[in-house]
Design an enzyme around this catalytic site. Structure first.
Site, PDB file in Angstrom:
ATOM      1  N   ASP A 135       2.274   4.742   5.112  1.00  0.00           N
ATOM      2  CA  ASP A 135       2.749   3.911   6.145  1.00  0.00           C
ATOM      3  C   ASP A 135       1.916   2.628   6.587  1.00  0.00           C
ATOM      4  O   ASP A 135       1.653   1.884   7.730  1.00  0.00           O
ATOM      5  CB  ASP A 135       0.909   4.732   7.135  1.00  0.00           C
ATOM      6  CG  ASP A 135      -0.328   4.723   6.369  1.00  0.00           C
ATOM      7  OD1 ASP A 135       0.115   4.295   4.887  1.00  0.00           O
ATOM      8  OD2 ASP A 135      -0.972   5.046   6.550  1.00  0.00           O
ATOM      9  N   HIS A 136       2.520   1.800   5.257  1.00  0.00           N
ATOM     10  CA  HIS A 136       2.934  -0.233   4.921  1.00  0.00           C
ATOM     11  C   HIS A 136       3.608   0.358   4.921  1.00  0.00           C
ATOM     12  O   HIS A 136       4.540   0.916   4.416  1.00  0.00           O
ATOM     13  CB  HIS A 136       2.233   0.106   3.938  1.00  0.00           C
ATOM     14  CG  HIS A 136      -0.356   0.414   4.403  1.00  0.00           C
ATOM     15  ND1 HIS A 136      -0.710  -0.392   4.870  1.00  0.00           N
ATOM     16  CD2 HIS A 136      -0.290   1.087   4.725  1.00  0.00           C
ATOM     17  CE1 HIS A 136      -2.126   0.114   5.132  1.00  0.00           C
ATOM     18  NE2 HIS A 136      -1.739   1.018   4.994  1.00  0.00           N
ATOM     19  N   ASP A 189      -3.984  -4.312   0.539  1.00  0.00           N
ATOM     20  CA  ASP A 189      -4.699  -3.717   1.855  1.00  0.00           C
ATOM     21  C   ASP A 189      -5.835  -4.672   2.682  1.00  0.00           C
ATOM     22  O   ASP A 189      -7.673  -3.974   2.112  1.00  0.00           O
ATOM     23  CB  ASP A 189      -4.435  -2.874   2.024  1.00  0.00           C
ATOM     24  CG  ASP A 189      -5.033  -1.706   3.242  1.00  0.00           C
ATOM     25  OD1 ASP A 189      -5.444  -3.070   4.205  1.00  0.00           O
ATOM     26  OD2 ASP A 189      -4.415  -0.797   3.456  1.00  0.00           O
ATOM     27  N   TYR A 216      -7.961  -3.812  -2.578  1.00  0.00           N
ATOM     28  CA  TYR A 216      -8.083  -2.507  -1.678  1.00  0.00           C
ATOM     29  C   TYR A 216      -9.111  -2.435  -1.190  1.00  0.00           C
ATOM     30  O   TYR A 216     -10.176  -2.083  -1.762  1.00  0.00           O
ATOM     31  CB  TYR A 216      -7.162  -1.084  -2.004  1.00  0.00           C
ATOM     32  CG  TYR A 216      -7.149  -0.082  -1.290  1.00  0.00           C
ATOM     33  CD1 TYR A 216      -6.962  -0.424   0.016  1.00  0.00           C
ATOM     34  CD2 TYR A 216      -8.081   0.848  -1.201  1.00  0.00           C
ATOM     35  CE1 TYR A 216      -6.765   0.515   1.088  1.00  0.00           C
ATOM     36  CE2 TYR A 216      -7.428   1.817  -0.892  1.00  0.00           C
ATOM     37  CZ  TYR A 216      -6.982   2.023   0.793  1.00  0.00           C
ATOM     38  OH  TYR A 216      -7.072   3.478   2.172  1.00  0.00           O
ATOM     39  N   ASN A 230       0.564  -1.628   0.063  1.00  0.00           N
ATOM     40  CA  ASN A 230      -0.302  -0.117   0.200  1.00  0.00           C
ATOM     41  C   ASN A 230       1.231   1.493  -0.125  1.00  0.00           C
ATOM     42  O   ASN A 230       1.617   1.605   0.873  1.00  0.00           O
ATOM     43  CB  ASN A 230      -1.589   0.196   1.120  1.00  0.00           C
ATOM     44  CG  ASN A 230      -2.109   1.459   1.077  1.00  0.00           C
ATOM     45  OD1 ASN A 230      -1.652   2.411   1.225  1.00  0.00           O
ATOM     46  ND2 ASN A 230      -3.574   0.947   1.183  1.00  0.00           N
ATOM     47  N   ASN A 267       0.112   4.625   0.323  1.00  0.00           N
ATOM     48  CA  ASN A 267      -0.237   5.637   0.564  1.00  0.00           C
ATOM     49  C   ASN A 267      -0.074   7.063  -0.548  1.00  0.00           C
ATOM     50  O   ASN A 267       0.460   8.269   0.412  1.00  0.00           O
ATOM     51  CB  ASN A 267      -0.184   6.063   2.100  1.00  0.00           C
ATOM     52  CG  ASN A 267      -0.707   7.055   2.571  1.00  0.00           C
ATOM     53  OD1 ASN A 267      -1.739   7.490   2.695  1.00  0.00           O
ATOM     54  ND2 ASN A 267      -0.865   7.392   3.503  1.00  0.00           N
ATOM     55  N   GLU A 320      -3.765   1.968  -3.080  1.00  0.00           N
ATOM     56  CA  GLU A 320      -3.934   3.654  -2.596  1.00  0.00           C
ATOM     57  C   GLU A 320      -2.970   4.212  -3.339  1.00  0.00           C
ATOM     58  O   GLU A 320      -1.981   4.813  -3.057  1.00  0.00           O
ATOM     59  CB  GLU A 320      -3.649   3.699  -0.833  1.00  0.00           C
ATOM     60  CG  GLU A 320      -4.524   4.932  -0.550  1.00  0.00           C
ATOM     61  CD  GLU A 320      -4.545   4.512   0.604  1.00  0.00           C
ATOM     62  OE1 GLU A 320      -4.947   5.975   1.530  1.00  0.00           O
ATOM     63  OE2 GLU A 320      -3.772   3.551   1.571  1.00  0.00           O
ATOM     64  N   ASN A 347      -7.530  -4.647   5.092  1.00  0.00           N
ATOM     65  CA  ASN A 347      -8.275  -3.571   6.569  1.00  0.00           C
ATOM     66  C   ASN A 347      -8.723  -3.912   7.772  1.00  0.00           C
ATOM     67  O   ASN A 347      -9.272  -3.675   8.788  1.00  0.00           O
ATOM     68  CB  ASN A 347      -8.841  -2.454   5.958  1.00  0.00           C
ATOM     69  CG  ASN A 347      -8.035  -1.179   5.892  1.00  0.00           C
ATOM     70  OD1 ASN A 347      -7.575  -0.492   6.411  1.00  0.00           O
ATOM     71  ND2 ASN A 347      -8.001  -0.500   4.532  1.00  0.00           N
TER      72      ASN A 347
END
Length: 256
Positions: A247-248, A148, A108, A7, A9, A35, A150
């Site tokens: 952030d991943h 991802d 995602y 991911n 971001n 993302e 989640n």
């Protein structure tokens, strides 16, 4: 065969942080990214077709939001963009590339952390995505779904599980859905099968709040889920944390 899922971001942000330099050094066969936060017009050549790779993408309709992609060393025999469900496909969440009898999927899954409305969107997605996962298994193809999700499936999959039991990503309903995918549909969580007891080194996402990264207060929410025959080819897996592209962190799996 090496497969990476990451991911980003924001693909433009990850590019500026050296993601593609690192990616090209990995000699992976397939790289799934999520993302993107970009549309076609935002994509530079190094993002569309990095040296030696062909890129395929599913962009979200909303600018600066969502979007998934797959990079491959060889051209795909077929590309399937979206699930054929209008509201889901508008958010650019599913891309499948077929190579012979192998399907590589970049996924995602929605986050529900921004509020009740988005959590309901997530629940609706799970309900409608389940039959598709069932159909993929029934197809007889080798399928690898990277992305991802989640969802942290088990207590071992996040640092502070006790305090997150009422938070999106670790809700009982989400975890039960993941259990059904793995047990009833027979999908295989490749990393967890290879390393059934791995905790901290398995985390793939850290909140930007507080000192989550510094203290390794992480979550394992990025997965490679495979049909059983393909999953049996998995040899090793790792999470790359030497550099931060978002952030991943990328999840790398090597298969026979």
């Amino acid at each position: 065969m090496r497969v990476i899922t990451a991911n980003l971001n924001g693909i433009r942000s990850a590019t500026s942080k050296g993601f593609f330099d690192w990616m090209l050094s990995q000699n992976a066969d397939y790289i799934c990214v999520q993302e993107l936060k970009a549309q076609q017009a935002d994509m530079r050549d190094e993002m569309l077709s990095p040296n030696g790779y062909i890129g395929y993408f599913h962009y979200a309709e909303k600018k600066g939001y969502s979007g998934v992609g797959i990079y491959s060393k060889q051209p795909a025999d077929e590309i399937i963009v979206g699930l054929g469900i209008a509201d889901i496909d508008a958010e650019g969440r599913y891309l499948e590339a077929r190579f012979g009898n192998l399907s590589i999927v970049s996924l995602y899954l929605p986050s529900g952390s921004s509020g009740d409305d988005r959590q309901q969107v997530k629940f609706d997605f799970l309900a409608r995505f389940y039959p598709h996962l069932q159909a993929l298994v029934a197809s007889g193809r080798d399928v690898l779904v990277c992305g991802d999700w989640n969802i942290a499936h088990q207590q071992i999959d996040l640092k502070n599980w006790k305090s997150n039991q009422k938070n999106s990503g670790f809700l009982p309903e989400e975890r039960a859905w993941m259990t059904q995918v793995l047990s009833d549909l027979n999908w295989v969580d490749v990393y967890r099968v290879l390393y059934p007891d791995a905790t901290a080194e398995a985390y793939t996402w850290w909140s930007n709040r507080g000192q989550a990264w510094a203290n390794n207060v992480g979550w394992r929410i990025d997965y490679q889920l495979a049909t059983p025959d393909f999953a049996a080819k998995a040899q090793s897996a790792s999470v790359y944390k030497e550099q931060r592209f978002s952030d991943h962190s990328p999840l790398i799996v090597d298969y026979l």
